[in-house]
Design a protein around this motif. Sequence first.
Motif, PDB file in Angstrom:
ATOM      1  N   MET A   1       0.839  -1.208   0.000  1.00  0.00           N
ATOM      2  CA  MET A   1       0.000   0.000   0.000  1.00  0.00           C
ATOM      3  C   MET A   1       0.869   1.251   0.000  1.00  0.00           C
ATOM      4  N   GLN A   2       0.504   2.197  -0.833  1.00  0.00           N
ATOM      5  CA  GLN A   2       1.301   3.418  -0.929  1.00  0.00           C
ATOM      6  C   GLN A   2       1.195   4.257   0.345  1.00  0.00           C
ATOM      7  N   GLN A   3       2.312   4.846   0.743  1.00  0.00           N
ATOM      8  CA  GLN A   3       2.334   5.656   1.949  1.00  0.00           C
ATOM      9  C   GLN A   3       1.782   7.058   1.697  1.00  0.00           C
ATOM     10  N   THR A   4       1.359   7.680   2.770  1.00  0.00           N
ATOM     11  CA  THR A   4       0.766   9.020   2.695  1.00  0.00           C
ATOM     12  C   THR A   4       1.841  10.054   2.400  1.00  0.00           C
ATOM     13  N   PRO A   5       1.570  11.021   1.508  1.00  0.00           N
ATOM     14  CA  PRO A   5       2.527  12.105   1.276  1.00  0.00           C
ATOM     15  C   PRO A   5       2.572  13.049   2.469  1.00  0.00           C
ATOM     16  N   ILE A   6       3.609  13.862   2.526  1.00  0.00           N
ATOM     17  CA  ILE A   6       3.762  14.913   3.538  1.00  0.00           C
ATOM     18  C   ILE A   6       3.951  16.223   2.781  1.00  0.00           C
ATOM     19  N   LEU A   7       3.073  17.177   3.021  1.00  0.00           N
ATOM     20  CA  LEU A   7       3.095  18.428   2.270  1.00  0.00           C
ATOM     21  C   LEU A   7       3.856  19.505   3.025  1.00  0.00           C
ATOM     22  N   LEU A   8       4.766  20.169   2.331  1.00  0.00           N
ATOM     23  CA  LEU A   8       5.518  21.293   2.887  1.00  0.00           C
ATOM     24  C   LEU A   8       5.232  22.526   2.035  1.00  0.00           C
ATOM     25  N   TYR A   9       4.479  23.462   2.588  1.00  0.00           N
ATOM     26  CA  TYR A   9       4.085  24.669   1.863  1.00  0.00           C
ATOM     27  C   TYR A   9       5.071  25.808   2.106  1.00  0.00           C
ATOM     28  N   ASP A  10       5.455  26.475   1.037  1.00  0.00           N
ATOM     29  CA  ASP A  10       6.052  27.799   1.141  1.00  0.00           C
ATOM     30  C   ASP A  10       4.947  28.769   1.564  1.00  0.00           C
ATOM     31  N   ILE A  11       5.321  29.949   2.058  1.00  0.00           N
ATOM     32  CA  ILE A  11       4.307  30.932   2.460  1.00  0.00           C
ATOM     33  C   ILE A  11       4.180  32.045   1.423  1.00  0.00           C
ATOM     34  N   ASP A  12       5.197  32.900   1.322  1.00  0.00           N
ATOM     35  CA  ASP A  12       5.081  34.105   0.496  1.00  0.00           C
ATOM     36  C   ASP A  12       5.055  33.752  -0.992  1.00  0.00           C
ATOM     37  N   GLY A  13       4.015  34.206  -1.666  1.00  0.00           N
ATOM     38  CA  GLY A  13       3.856  33.904  -3.082  1.00  0.00           C
ATOM     39  C   GLY A  13       3.133  32.600  -3.337  1.00  0.00           C
ATOM     40  N   THR A  14       2.986  31.775  -2.312  1.00  0.00           N
ATOM     41  CA  THR A  14       2.351  30.464  -2.444  1.00  0.00           C
ATOM     42  C   THR A  14       1.024  30.431  -1.697  1.00  0.00           C
ATOM     43  N   LEU A  15       1.066  30.569  -0.380  1.00  0.00           N
ATOM     44  CA  LEU A  15      -0.167  30.655   0.402  1.00  0.00           C
ATOM     45  C   LEU A  15      -0.714  32.083   0.422  1.00  0.00           C
ATOM     46  N   LEU A  16       0.187  33.055   0.509  1.00  0.00           N
ATOM     47  CA  LEU A  16      -0.239  34.441   0.694  1.00  0.00           C
ATOM     48  C   LEU A  16       0.895  35.384   0.338  1.00  0.00           C
ATOM     49  N   ASN A  17       0.567  36.667   0.282  1.00  0.00           N
ATOM     50  CA  ASN A  17       1.565  37.725   0.206  1.00  0.00           C
ATOM     51  C   ASN A  17       1.269  38.755   1.285  1.00  0.00           C
ATOM     52  N   VAL A  18       2.303  39.254   1.922  1.00  0.00           N
ATOM     53  CA  VAL A  18       2.185  40.428   2.779  1.00  0.00           C
ATOM     54  C   VAL A  18       2.606  41.628   1.940  1.00  0.00           C
ATOM     55  N   HIS A  19       1.843  42.718   2.015  1.00  0.00           N
ATOM     56  CA  HIS A  19       2.121  43.884   1.193  1.00  0.00           C
ATOM     57  C   HIS A  19       3.586  44.292   1.318  1.00  0.00           C
ATOM     58  N   ARG A  20       4.234  44.469   0.190  1.00  0.00           N
ATOM     59  CA  ARG A  20       5.672  44.763   0.164  1.00  0.00           C
ATOM     60  C   ARG A  20       6.000  46.052   0.917  1.00  0.00           C
ATOM     61  N   GLU A  21       5.154  47.075   0.777  1.00  0.00           N
ATOM     62  CA  GLU A  21       5.431  48.346   1.437  1.00  0.00           C
ATOM     63  C   GLU A  21       5.433  48.182   2.956  1.00  0.00           C
ATOM     64  N   PHE A  22       4.551  47.336   3.459  1.00  0.00           N
ATOM     65  CA  PHE A  22       4.485  47.072   4.898  1.00  0.00           C
ATOM     66  C   PHE A  22       5.773  46.399   5.371  1.00  0.00           C
ATOM     67  N   ILE A  23       6.201  45.365   4.653  1.00  0.00           N
ATOM     68  CA  ILE A  23       7.422  44.642   5.019  1.00  0.00           C
ATOM     69  C   ILE A  23       8.633  45.560   4.961  1.00  0.00           C
ATOM     70  N   LEU A  24       8.764  46.318   3.866  1.00  0.00           N
ATOM     71  CA  LEU A  24       9.915  47.204   3.720  1.00  0.00           C
ATOM     72  C   LEU A  24       9.938  48.261   4.815  1.00  0.00           C
ATOM     73  N   GLY A  25       8.765  48.753   5.195  1.00  0.00           N
ATOM     74  CA  GLY A  25       8.691  49.746   6.259  1.00  0.00           C
ATOM     75  C   GLY A  25       9.247  49.203   7.565  1.00  0.00           C
ATOM     76  N   ILE A  26       8.877  47.976   7.912  1.00  0.00           N
ATOM     77  CA  ILE A  26       9.381  47.358   9.140  1.00  0.00           C
ATOM     78  C   ILE A  26      10.886  47.133   9.050  1.00  0.00           C
TER      79      ILE A  26
END
Length: 230
Positions: A1-26
């Motif tokens: 029986m085939q084994q279950t995969p394990i998913l590894l998600y990137d965040i930025d650009g994949t799940l979501l983006n945080v506004h660039r101006e906000f990040i640069l400001g910090i």
Amino acid sequence: MQQTPILLYDIDGTLLNVHREFILGIIERELSRYNIEKPDANTRSFAGRTDRGIFMELIGDVPNAQELLNTLMDKYAEAMARHLTREFIQLHNGAFESVEEAVSLDIPVGLCTGNVRAVAMEKVKTAGFPDTFKFGGFGEVSEDRNELPGEADREYKSLFSDRPEPGRYVIIGDTPNDIRCAKHFGAKSVAVTTGGFSEKELATHKPDLVISSLHNPKGWLKELGFKNFS
């Protein structure tokens, strides 16, 4: 029986983006606290890189660079925790649905992201994801993204009795560096066009699969050869 995969998600650009101006400001505010001139961060692409590598580049050649790097990453995480709100976040198409469906199928879900751990967790929490991501590889570990899947694997094994081979991992990201780190580790790679790279640009790096959104993980897992999710 085939084994279950394990998913590894990137965040930025994949799940979501945080506004660039906000990040640069910090980032600019934290650099200015230590009298470091901003080295034209607006013109730089941070896509696919680790926070450790980004901050090292922004700091430049200064005395006690390593100590300053660690301090800045801590202060950056603290500032994100204080100031990041939902209004600064753009969710990508199918992000919630993908994670929810994976969880409903009892597929382990982690992160493989250039963000330092505290910032990664702040982003997914603020975006509204449930407390799902229990393990991962994070951007404080190394300037080299290729190191991150191995860190995620070690964390997974520390939490569960399962001892997966690299080929059970599926790294999902939006940049060539996500593809490279998957190949380096021996994982399968899913490239998604929700970031700044086109299907053609991503395909050049030979991922196992290119998709336009994160919808229907059962479908793309089947294409990767995990037939028990057909």
